[in-house]
Write a protein that holds these residues in place. Structure first.
Motif, mmCIF file in Angstrom:
data_model
loop_
_atom_site.group_PDB
_atom_site.id
_atom_site.type_symbol
_atom_site.label_atom_id
_atom_site.label_comp_id
_atom_site.label_asym_id
_atom_site.label_seq_id
_atom_site.Cartn_x
_atom_site.Cartn_y
_atom_site.Cartn_z
ATOM 1 N N ALA A 169 0.727 -1.178 0.527
ATOM 2 C CA ALA A 169 0.481 0.489 0.255
ATOM 3 C C ALA A 169 0.660 1.287 0.087
ATOM 4 O O ALA A 169 0.539 2.441 -0.210
ATOM 5 N N GLU A 170 2.542 0.798 -0.492
ATOM 6 C CA GLU A 170 2.988 2.100 0.124
ATOM 7 C C GLU A 170 3.168 2.950 -1.311
ATOM 8 O O GLU A 170 2.772 2.588 -2.945
ATOM 9 N N PRO A 171 2.909 3.992 -1.377
ATOM 10 C CA PRO A 171 2.645 4.743 -2.595
ATOM 11 C C PRO A 171 3.752 5.245 -3.412
ATOM 12 O O PRO A 171 3.974 5.349 -4.731
ATOM 13 N N ALA A 172 4.911 5.982 -2.662
ATOM 14 C CA ALA A 172 5.692 5.896 -3.968
ATOM 15 C C ALA A 172 7.252 5.152 -3.122
ATOM 16 O O ALA A 172 7.414 4.931 -1.798
ATOM 17 N N TRP A 173 8.439 5.343 -3.778
ATOM 18 C CA TRP A 173 9.589 4.122 -4.167
ATOM 19 C C TRP A 173 10.595 4.969 -4.044
ATOM 20 O O TRP A 173 10.405 5.520 -5.145
ATOM 21 N N THR A 174 12.117 5.226 -3.444
ATOM 22 C CA THR A 174 13.379 5.322 -4.243
ATOM 23 C C THR A 174 13.492 4.244 -4.629
ATOM 24 O O THR A 174 13.738 3.341 -3.903
ATOM 25 N N MET A 175 14.188 4.052 -6.230
ATOM 26 C CA MET A 175 14.654 3.592 -6.550
ATOM 27 C C MET A 175 15.514 3.227 -6.947
ATOM 28 O O MET A 175 16.991 4.321 -7.014
ATOM 29 N N TYR A 176 16.776 2.271 -6.503
ATOM 30 C CA TYR A 176 18.217 2.139 -6.885
ATOM 31 C C TYR A 176 17.636 1.165 -8.338
ATOM 32 O O TYR A 176 17.690 -0.030 -8.174
ATOM 33 N N CYS A 177 19.259 0.924 -9.399
ATOM 34 C CA CYS A 177 18.815 -0.521 -10.017
ATOM 35 C C CYS A 177 20.945 -0.604 -9.965
ATOM 36 O O CYS A 177 21.392 -0.017 -10.578
ATOM 37 N N ASN A 178 21.061 -2.006 -9.382
ATOM 38 C CA ASN A 178 22.319 -2.043 -9.393
ATOM 39 C C ASN A 178 23.127 -1.298 -8.524
ATOM 40 O O ASN A 178 24.582 -0.921 -8.886
ATOM 41 N N GLY A 179 22.490 -0.950 -7.539
ATOM 42 C CA GLY A 179 23.508 0.097 -6.856
ATOM 43 C C GLY A 179 22.944 1.998 -7.042
ATOM 44 O O GLY A 179 23.730 2.274 -5.710
ATOM 45 N N ARG A 180 22.222 2.502 -8.180
ATOM 46 C CA ARG A 180 22.649 3.623 -8.504
ATOM 47 C C ARG A 180 20.951 4.175 -8.815
ATOM 48 O O ARG A 180 20.322 2.976 -8.355
#
Length: 266
Positions: A169-180
């Motif tokens: 149910a969390e609306p927003a996320w901080t995204m990392y792809c392969n550590g970046r």
């Protein structure tokens, strides 16, 4: 010390009464037969049949009156609060294996949908902070790890109760792809375009391809290019109420590209 104990036990004289089968009666015991004889010769007093019939009829009358009070038609209206509403919807619990679909226009953002089975509605739909073409390039390297992080809710005030929310149910996320760090991902409701994609690939268990473009009214959607998808089975691992992971399964076991998506509330 043990040998001395054995000698003491061996020297103890055994009483001949141990071998006798007669009962041992204490000297202080006095046998009295007067009460027993009086009891046996005393006539039993029987209750008259009329009194017994009155007792049984009284009990049956009491039971009938009790049942008439607590009959279901008169009892249920008083307990309407026990009725469970039928309009409540309960989100089905996911199993260990789920269906995951990554899809999006070539020049647009890629979305990740999680379904309990290929024909059910998605229980999670997140638009990632990554374009579809960039994800294709990352997949060519053979290893993609996507981490989605969000903050835990503030602790409850003293004496209060913290608001419990599901991880999905969390609306927003901080995204990392392969550590970046890539930006911010967002959970969203599925649109008619998403429904078209999932219905088109519902018969596909594992695979990738191109789907005919359907204009859902979004600005610039026609200029985002063809719509690509990749669909596979994922193993879902729940670490806690604040962490889950999805590991893409390679059906052939031929060491294909590895894709892992982590949801973390920190």
């Amino acid at each position: 010390m043990m040998r001395q104990h054995e000698q003491i036990v061996a020297s103890l004289p055994r009483n001949s009464s141990c071998k006798s089968s007669s009962k041992i009666i204490p000297a202080s015991f006095t046998r009295s037969t007067s009460n027993a004889d009086a009891f046996h010769h005393k006539a039993l007093v029987r209750r008259p049949a009329a009194a017994l019939h009155q007792t049984r009829s009284g009990v049956s009358t009491f039971l009938r009156s009790l049942i008439s009070i607590f009959t279901f038609p008169s009892f249920l209206p008083a307990c309407r609060w026990l009725h469970i509403p039928t309009h409540l919807s309960v989100t089905p619990s996911l199993g260990r294996k789920v269906t995951g679909t990554l899809f999006g226009h070539r020049r647009g953002h890629v979305s990740f949908a999680v379904q309990d089975d290929p024909r059910s509605e998605p229980v999670l739909l997140i638009e990632l902070a990554l374009s579809t073409s960039t994800l294709v390039k990352e997949m060519s390297s053979g290893l993609v790890r996507i981490a989605l992080e969000c903050e835990k809710p503030p602790p409850a005030p003293r004496g209060g109760r913290a608001a419990a929310s599901r991880l999905f149910a969390e609306p927003a996320w901080t995204m990392y792809c392969n550590g970046r760090k890539c930006g911010y991902a967002a959970a969203r409701a599925w649109t008619e375009s998403d429904r078209h994609v999932l219905r088109t690939v519902q018969s596909v268990s594992v695979g990738a391809g191109v789907i005919p473009v359907v204009d859902d009214g979004r600005k610039g959607s026609a200029a985002e290019g063809e719509l690509l998808y990749m669909r596979a089975r994922f193993e879902r691992v729940v670490g806690s109420r604040d962490s889950e992971a999805f590991y893409m399964l390679n059906p052939d076991g031929n060491g294909g590209p590895e894709l892992s998506i982590f949801l973390l509330r920190i």
